[in-house]
Design a protein around this motif. Structure first.
Motif, PDB file in Angstrom:
ATOM      1  N   GLN A 197       0.835  -1.189   0.000  1.00  0.00           N
ATOM      2  CA  GLN A 197       0.000   0.000   0.000  1.00  0.00           C
ATOM      3  C   GLN A 197       0.880   1.253   0.000  1.00  0.00           C
ATOM      4  N   GLU A 239       1.504   5.377  -1.936  1.00  0.00           N
ATOM      5  CA  GLU A 239       1.599   5.994  -3.253  1.00  0.00           C
ATOM      6  C   GLU A 239       2.782   5.463  -4.046  1.00  0.00           C
ATOM      7  N   ASN A 240       2.522   5.093  -5.309  1.00  0.00           N
ATOM      8  CA  ASN A 240       3.529   4.617  -6.260  1.00  0.00           C
ATOM      9  C   ASN A 240       4.289   3.385  -5.780  1.00  0.00           C
ATOM     10  N   ARG A 293       3.054   0.268  -6.266  1.00  0.00           N
ATOM     11  CA  ARG A 293       2.595  -0.911  -7.012  1.00  0.00           C
ATOM     12  C   ARG A 293       3.787  -1.748  -7.471  1.00  0.00           C
ATOM     13  N   HIS A 318       8.704   8.554  -6.724  1.00  0.00           N
ATOM     14  CA  HIS A 318       8.609   7.993  -5.379  1.00  0.00           C
ATOM     15  C   HIS A 318       9.232   8.947  -4.371  1.00  0.00           C
ATOM     16  N   ASP A 373       4.591  12.583  -9.304  1.00  0.00           N
ATOM     17  CA  ASP A 373       4.112  12.404 -10.678  1.00  0.00           C
ATOM     18  C   ASP A 373       4.466  13.580 -11.591  1.00  0.00           C
ATOM     19  N   ASP A 427      -0.590   4.196  -9.735  1.00  0.00           N
ATOM     20  CA  ASP A 427      -1.701   4.325  -8.795  1.00  0.00           C
ATOM     21  C   ASP A 427      -3.058   4.291  -9.487  1.00  0.00           C
ATOM     22  N   ARG A 428      -3.057   4.086 -10.798  1.00  0.00           N
ATOM     23  CA  ARG A 428      -4.277   3.939 -11.592  1.00  0.00           C
ATOM     24  C   ARG A 428      -5.232   5.123 -11.408  1.00  0.00           C
ATOM     25  N   LYS A 429      -4.664   6.318 -11.350  1.00  0.00           N
ATOM     26  CA  LYS A 429      -5.486   7.513 -11.151  1.00  0.00           C
ATOM     27  C   LYS A 429      -6.335   7.855 -12.368  1.00  0.00           C
ATOM     28  N   PRO A 447     -11.547   3.351  -5.958  1.00  0.00           N
ATOM     29  CA  PRO A 447     -10.151   2.891  -5.802  1.00  0.00           C
ATOM     30  C   PRO A 447     -10.023   1.379  -5.917  1.00  0.00           C
ATOM     31  N   THR A 488      -7.705  -0.447  -8.963  1.00  0.00           N
ATOM     32  CA  THR A 488      -6.422  -1.062  -8.630  1.00  0.00           C
ATOM     33  C   THR A 488      -6.386  -2.577  -8.763  1.00  0.00           C
TER      34      THR A 488
END
Length: 593
Positions: A59, A61-62, A64, A459, A466, A500-502, A508, A512
């Motif tokens: 879990q 941000e970034n 994955r 990161h 981003d 993050d599949r924004k 969410p 994801t």
């Protein structure tokens, strides 16, 4: 007399879940001859259509997981926009079948092993010489002789068959100084689940529970109230078996779990507490999804303290980041909350020494059975993390084969090479950055230098986000390196797959996960990430001669590492189209050695 077949290979992987698949693919791409033995008709383990658990991971941000795990996720978005489980099965199957160095043995149960005993290097006393599987579809015994074996079976079948050291149950807090562990050790584990899924329809659908169903009331669902309309509802709390033997009692527990699952659907449909009149039961799992059983003992045992303290290992090969998610052994009938949910310092470091045996000299392992305590396992066990471990094992096995050495020799002599192989394949190692060659660093580049800093994702550990990681190239813009004519070993390219599949539709949870549980009438159709480059061309120039090195249309990959060994004085990357609607596409890395 049943037939016998003999196969010889470099690496035999037992278990075709996410860890085993990644290990097999990773090793095969390094040129090893690989046998993947899997006892089920479909691949994916707990993620397959037979069980249907989500592929969860770190879990934050970034965080994955990339490498093979992201390859699979992106291919699934391209081929499976409705998250169909039959299509998902074919995506996983195709990933194995298209690797020419993998021999896949489906419906094949590992049932026996031959070992030799002796004084092996580094204090090992056992070596595996052969394993035997029984393939039910062909009624054939298959003997596999390999230089190395990887147990990715989840239940660690090679432990009882070979005498590999293992642990079972929960450690006392005092043994490893774990703050979250119990006071006195026991043999209890987390339980298993038979999952169910519902589908919303346009008509009224009755449900009549079978006789085997367990009658449930609202009192049974404290802290576990179902919600058909919540995207994150996948009924994971329908769990039993932690107080019993999660291997030996599986058939008994399966019967109880089926009663629990059908009783839950009966409660949802007929209790009057839910708006469920138009819902139908679309799936009921008859194969329990397991969380915990045997854990192998390796050179190092990862502990909860390692995770909570954020220990960084010199032999880092992967990372985790799921919470310390320890399910109480009583499962569904445990009163109170069904699990702990203790945040971890994601991404945390995972060491190579935890993926090979302490006493069997040619045995690797990958997945929820690596060398770790029960509390550490409560976080590491999730499938995306297991895929990273499997990918690392595949690369380590390749180094062991090519250098004619043991897994422990890889630790002693080849960890830097292992880490380079993983970084080149887009595996994120939080404590490492890809090193940029002098010739690349000194070359003239027509785009910003951020493309050659070795940082393949935005990161916080790089102090980037981003907006500051990578370069937004115009479509059809030529990004060119010029340098004195040199032999170019390899080129590395990374695009933005929206980790993050924004840019994806839905909640969410929908954005994801590669699959879904309940199917609502308005469940979204999933596109490819709009940030990803759809088509591009890579060319190399030597004098007046230009060579097309890559010409990709309908790109579904985040990263490319192209081995060349050719002379050039110019390299050009030209993004041509995007999966999104803008006139630019982000390139995160473009460099060469």
């Amino acid at each position: 007399m049943l037939q016998r077949q003999k196969i010889q290979c470099d690496l035999c992987v037992v278990g075709g879940g996410f860890a085993g698949m990644a290990a097999a693919i990773s090793a095969a791409r390094e040129g090893l001859r690989v046998v993947l033995m899997h006892e089920r008709p479909v691949l994916g383990g707990n993620a397959s259509s037979e069980i249907r658990m989500w592929v969860c991971g770190a879990q934050g941000e970034n965080n994955r997981e990339t490498g093979i795990a992201e390859e699979i996720a992106l291919e699934n978005l391209h081929r499976n926009p409705t998250k169909s489980y039959p299509v998902w099965d074919t995506v996983l199957y195709d990933f194995i079948r298209r690797e020419k160095n993998i021999e896949l043995l489906l419906n094949c149960t590992c049932m026996d092993a031959k070992v030799s005993h002796g004084d092996y290097p580094h204090g090992r006393d056992t070596a595996i010489t052969q394993i035997t599987g029984y393939q039910m579809t062909t009624q054939r015994f298959i003997d596999v002789e390999a230089a190395f074996y990887c147990d990715a079976s989840g239940d660690s079948i090679l432990a009882p068959l070979t005498g590999a050291q293992f642990r079972l149950g929960r450690e006392a807090a005092s043994e490893f100084g774990e703050s979250c562990a119990i006071t006195q050790a026991d043999t209890m584990t987390m339980g298993m689940s038979c999952l169910l899924q519902g589908r919303q329809t346009h008509r009224s659908v009755p449900y009549k529970a079978p006789e085997c169903s367990t009658k449930l009331t609202i009192e049974n669902f404290q802290h576990r109230m179902p919600d058909l309309y919540r995207d994150s509802e996948n009924y994971w709390y329908l769990e039993l078996g932690g107080e019993q033997d999660t291997i030996g009692d599986t058939e008994i527990l399966r019967d109880r779990l089926l009663g629990l699952a059908t009783g839950t659907w009966d409660f949802i449909k007929n209790s009057g507490h839910f708006n469920a009149e138009n819902w139908e039961l679309s799936f009921l799992g008859f194969l329990p999804g397991k969380r915990e059983s045997r854990r192998m003992v390796g050179e190092y045992i990862i502990t909860q303290k390692d995770i909570s303290d954020g220990k960084v290992f010199d032999d880092e090969i992967a990372f985790g980041g799921w919470p310390l998610d320890d399910h109480f052994p009583g499962g569904f009938y445990h009163r109170g909350t069904p699990n702990t949910n203790i945040k971890t310092p994601a991404p945390y470091s995972l060491p190579y020494r935890a993926v090979y045996s302490k006493n069997v000299q040619n045995l690797f392992f990958a997945g929820r059975n690596i060398s770790m305590t029960h509390m550490a396992m409560s976080s590491i066990r999730v499938m995306a993390t297991c895929a990273l471990l499997g990918e690392a094992v595949g690369k380590a096995a390749a180094l062991a084969v090519k250098n004619d050495c043991t897994p422990h020799d890889v630790y002693l002599n080849y960890i830097p090479q292992l880490q380079v192989l993983l970084l080149n394949e887009d595996c994120f190692l939080p404590s490492k950055v890809r090193q940029i060659s002098d010739i690349c660093r000194n070359a003239t580049l027509s785009a910003p230098n951020v493309l050659r800093n070795g940082q393949d994702r935005p990161h916080r550990i790089y102090n980037t986000d981003d907006t500051t990681c990578g370069y937004d190239a115009a479509l059809e813009e030529s990004i060119t390196y010029r340098f004195p004519k040199s032999n170019i070993s390899s080129v590395h390219i990374v695009f933005d797959s929206d980790l993050d599949r924004k840019t994806m539709p839905g909640s969410p949870c929908e954005r994801t996960h590669s699959t879904r549980s309940n199917e609502k009438l308005d469940s979204p159709i999933m596109p490819m990430p709009g940030t990803l480059c759809r088509s591009f061309r890579l060319t190399g120039k030597s004098g007046n001669k230009t060579t097309v090195l890559l010409d990709i249309t309908d790109n579904r990959k985040r990263a490319y590492h192209l081995n060349l060994n050719q002379d050039f004085d110019e390299l050009t990357l030209t993004p041509l189209t995007s999966w999104g609607e803008g006139d630019r596409v982000r390139v995160i890395s473009f460099d060469f050695i």
